[in-house]
Design a protein around this motif. Structure first.
Motif: not given
Length: 111
Positions: A41-55, A65-71
């Motif tokens: 639960d701690e990992h799942l609620s932690s933030d993932c920082t990323y840069t999209n293809s538009a920068g 993020v994981l839900l987005h990847v699967f969908m």
């Protein structure tokens, strides 16, 4: 947590043969499995920082993020199935329930 998918994508693209692609896909699948097995639960609620293809940079909970990847994978499977159907082929099941049952992809009667 910071994700950098560019290197993983480069690894997939540089492989030329079907066998190389299959090996890389299986390696990535195992990597995802190990990653997901270690989540709590701690990992799942932690933030993932990323840069999209538009920068643009974002910080989003890992669970989202994981839900987005699967969908998003379903989106691409649907597009591939459409191309297969348009070419006269039989698409793979895209519905999870059909997949679990081992059923063929849903079809529409010819109009």
């Amino acid at each position: 947590m910071t994700l950098n998918l560019k290197n993983r994508i480069r690894n997939l693209v540089r492989h030329q043969t079907d066998a190389d692609l299959e090996t890389e896909i299986l390696r990535l699948a195992e990597s995802y499995r190990r990653y997901c097995d270690g989540l709590n639960d701690e990992h799942l609620s932690s933030d993932c920082t990323y840069t999209n293809s538009a920068g643009a940079s974002f910080s989003t909970p890992v669970a989202d993020v994981l839900l987005h990847v699967f969908m998003h994978g379903m989106y691409h499977r649907g597009r591939i199935n459409l191309l297969i159907r348009q070419a006269g082929g039989d698409p793979a099941p895209a519905d999870y329930i059909a997949f679990v049952r081992g059923a063929a992809a849903a079809t529409h009667p010819t109009r």
